[in-house]
Design a protein around this motif. Structure first.
Motif, mmCIF file in Angstrom:
data_model
loop_
_atom_site.group_PDB
_atom_site.id
_atom_site.type_symbol
_atom_site.label_atom_id
_atom_site.label_comp_id
_atom_site.label_asym_id
_atom_site.label_seq_id
_atom_site.Cartn_x
_atom_site.Cartn_y
_atom_site.Cartn_z
ATOM 1 N N MET A 17 0.656 -1.137 0.044
ATOM 2 C CA MET A 17 -0.051 0.056 -0.123
ATOM 3 C C MET A 17 0.860 1.377 0.160
ATOM 4 O O MET A 17 1.948 1.243 0.611
ATOM 5 N N HIS A 18 0.135 2.277 -0.655
ATOM 6 C CA HIS A 18 1.047 3.639 -0.737
ATOM 7 C C HIS A 18 -0.158 4.702 -0.286
ATOM 8 O O HIS A 18 -1.305 4.529 -0.545
ATOM 9 N N LEU A 19 0.633 5.699 0.379
ATOM 10 C CA LEU A 19 -0.124 7.043 0.567
ATOM 11 C C LEU A 19 0.199 7.841 -0.459
ATOM 12 O O LEU A 19 1.464 8.017 -0.787
ATOM 13 N N VAL A 20 -0.640 8.850 -0.735
ATOM 14 C CA VAL A 20 -0.401 10.075 -1.416
ATOM 15 C C VAL A 20 -0.462 11.156 -0.501
ATOM 16 O O VAL A 20 -1.488 11.423 -0.004
ATOM 17 N N MET A 21 0.615 12.212 -0.404
ATOM 18 C CA MET A 21 0.787 13.222 0.427
ATOM 19 C C MET A 21 1.005 14.425 0.000
ATOM 20 O O MET A 21 1.108 14.329 -1.342
ATOM 21 N N PRO A 22 0.838 15.649 0.217
ATOM 22 C CA PRO A 22 1.220 16.546 -0.221
ATOM 23 C C PRO A 22 2.633 16.789 -0.808
ATOM 24 O O PRO A 22 3.355 16.163 -0.122
ATOM 25 N N GLY A 23 2.658 17.725 -1.504
ATOM 26 C CA GLY A 23 3.865 18.031 -2.097
ATOM 27 C C GLY A 23 5.013 18.588 -0.971
ATOM 28 O O GLY A 23 4.415 19.617 -0.177
ATOM 29 N N VAL A 24 6.122 18.425 -0.985
ATOM 30 C CA VAL A 24 7.041 18.996 -0.290
ATOM 31 C C VAL A 24 7.894 20.277 -0.734
ATOM 32 O O VAL A 24 8.513 20.082 -1.677
ATOM 33 N N PRO A 25 7.584 21.515 -0.341
ATOM 34 C CA PRO A 25 8.033 22.357 -1.451
ATOM 35 C C PRO A 25 9.771 22.340 -1.531
ATOM 36 O O PRO A 25 10.411 22.254 -0.632
ATOM 37 N N GLY A 26 9.881 22.423 -2.964
ATOM 38 C CA GLY A 26 11.219 22.335 -3.421
ATOM 39 C C GLY A 26 12.108 21.064 -3.525
ATOM 40 O O GLY A 26 13.210 21.044 -3.692
ATOM 41 N N LEU A 27 11.272 19.827 -3.133
ATOM 42 C CA LEU A 27 11.864 18.660 -3.021
ATOM 43 C C LEU A 27 12.037 18.060 -4.194
ATOM 44 O O LEU A 27 10.871 17.774 -4.819
#
Length: 494
Positions: free
Chosen positions: A245-255
């Motif tokens: 299983m995977h989670l989709v999380m918010p983007g990390v700025p600049g990553l």
């Protein structure tokens, strides 16, 4: 026979009327590669998929083309070497789909494996890849530099870290492109056609339109993944289904880099930037039925806790989860001390006369694994022909200098009114077919706008998917042609 890969045409009538050397059941990455390989060798091929291309396990991977660094711990050197070779091949034949991605591997003082052993493993990883790889060699970084670059890492016990390279892709997108390449090579293809039973002379199938008919074929490849055993009844070989299983999380700025991290129980997992969001996974759990491949609350809590331990500065909570997805690997049955130690080695099973079944393997090695299956099919048919998929550019691959093509294409998209992020995403998803999308945008500038503000996909891609990519349902469009269901969480969890 040769024809353009797009438009990718659904040909149910051709299935009904033909007699084939080979029927491939299952339109995931293994079935798609097998159909392409066999058609290139001159076999008459049918490829069917009960729902849509890549709609099963092949849409639910970690979206990576990688050697599998963690397999070195279990001494699976052949698998890693095999996968690293394929990483090079796939980047060469599809540089727009398979893109280099740097990984950061932070080291904490409470980990089982310390910096020295990790350095040895990464050196071996580099050496096993041999020359011509698309990624950089690994490098060590001191804690201070890591904390400066990634301030959300846990500073307590951080003793350093490494950077190493692998590659990233869009799994559903790549599966579609390989299936379209099979169509171009002469295979008769159709999604929405379900196999009901298999025998030595072919298969009984049913189309979405409700028609039941027979596809006649001398040989069959049962590439239906976790659903394959149901087609074999009492002849089904013992296998093990492992859910991830995977989670989709918010983007990390600049990553721009991914992370390979270790949870409290010693299992490793990824944190990966993808289409402006972040993938976190994977878990591993044995299941008994393909229908059990669903995200659970316990797995969600496990992954969130693991991220919070290594990256407390991100501050992610349950309400930050955008979407979740799970897929199932079909592995051979062998003794193992843990799921992480279960072998991913590829096997070809022969559960019935004229029926071949791939088991094990991974997305990265699907091309060469499929070539082995087709070798066996060709031998059974008395056909002497070798695989050419390692030297055939996949549809959309630009000829000539790739970086020059990319720069020129981005400039044209931006000039047509497409924002820079969406322009880059479009070019890397469609390759030289971006020219056809630009023609549509020039006729209607509104098609150059995003489908959704939070997702870097264009309205023109939706039009193209319906006219050229065999998209027939809303799920086809918003889960696989464009992964909107993952990126913005439409329709809740997938």
């Amino acid at each position: 026979m040769s024809r353009p890969p797009f438009p990718f045409t659904r040909d149910v009538a051709g299935l009904r009327d033909g007699r084939f050397d080979l029927l491939v059941v299952g339109g995931g990455i293994y079935g798609a590669w097998a159909a392409l390989d066999a058609a290139q060798r001159g076999l008459s091929v049918a490829l069917i998929e009960k729902t849509d291309w890549g709609a099963g396990t092949s849409q639910s991977s970690s979206k990576l083309i990688h050697g599998g660094l963690r397999y070195l711990e279990h001494y699976e050197f052949r698998l890693v070497r095999h996968a690293l070779h394929e990483r090079k091949v796939l980047h060469r034949i599809a540089p727009h789909l398979v893109r280099p991605l740097d990984f950061i591997l932070p080291v904490f003082n409470d980990q089982r494996v310390g910096p020295f052993m990790l350095s040895c493993g990464l050196t071996l990883y580099d050496l096993m890849g041999l020359g011509g790889q698309p990624v950089r060699r690994h490098r060590y970084f001191r804690p201070r530099r890591l904390r400066h670059a990634y301030p959300y890492l846990d500073a307590r016990g951080l003793v350093g870290g490494f950077r190493y390279g692998d590659c990233q892709e869009d799994d559903a997108r790549m599966t579609l492109v390989v299936a379209a390449a099979a169509h171009a090579a002469g295979a008769v293809c159709a999604n929405g056609v379900e196999a009901l039973s298999l025998d030595a002379q072919g298969a009984e199938v049913r189309s979405d339109e409700g028609d039941t008919f027979r596809i006649r074929a001398q040989m069959l490849i049962n590439a239906a993944g976790p659903w394959a055993m149901r087609l074999l009844g009492e002849d089904a070989p013992p296998t093990r289904l492992v859910k991830g299983m995977h989670l989709v999380m918010p983007g990390v700025p600049g990553l721009r880099n991914a992370f390979l991290l270790t949870a409290d129980d010693g299992r490793v997992f990824f944190v990966i930037p993808w289409y402006g969001r972040t993938l976190v996974g994977t878990t591993e759990q044995t299941i008994t039925r393909a229908e059990d491949a669903l995200p659970t609350e316990a797995e969600t809590d496990y992954l969130l806790a693991a991220v919070a331990r290594a990256m407390p500065g991100l501050g992610w909570r349950r309400e930050d989860v955008i979407s979740r997805f799970a897929g199932t690997r079909t592995l051979g049955v062998a003794p193992a001390t843990s799921l992480a130690a279960v072998s991913r080695e590829f096997q070809i099973l022969r559960p019935r006369d004229n029926v071949f079944m791939p088991v094990g393997g991974k997305y990265t090695t699907a091309r060469c694994d499929a070539a082995e299956v087709v070798d066996a099919v060709a031998s059974a048919l008395g056909v002497v022909a070798t695989s050419r998929t390692d030297e055939t550019l996949l549809p959309g691959t630009p000829e000539g200098d790739f970086n020059r093509w990319r720069g020129s294409t981005l400039a044209r998209l931006i000039a047509a009114g497409v924002d820079a992020e969406a322009a880059h995403t479009c070019a890397m998803r469609h390759g030289c077919y971006t020219d056809a999308l630009l023609d549509l945008i020039e006729d209607d500038r509104s098609l150059g706008q995003r489908v959704h503000p939070a997702a870097p996909f264009l309205r023109v891609e939706r039009v193209w998917a319906q006219s050229h990519e065999m998209a027939r349902s809303e799920d086809d469009l918003s889960r696989r042609r464009m992964p909107l269901q993952l990126v913005i969480g439409v329709r809740g969890e997938v």
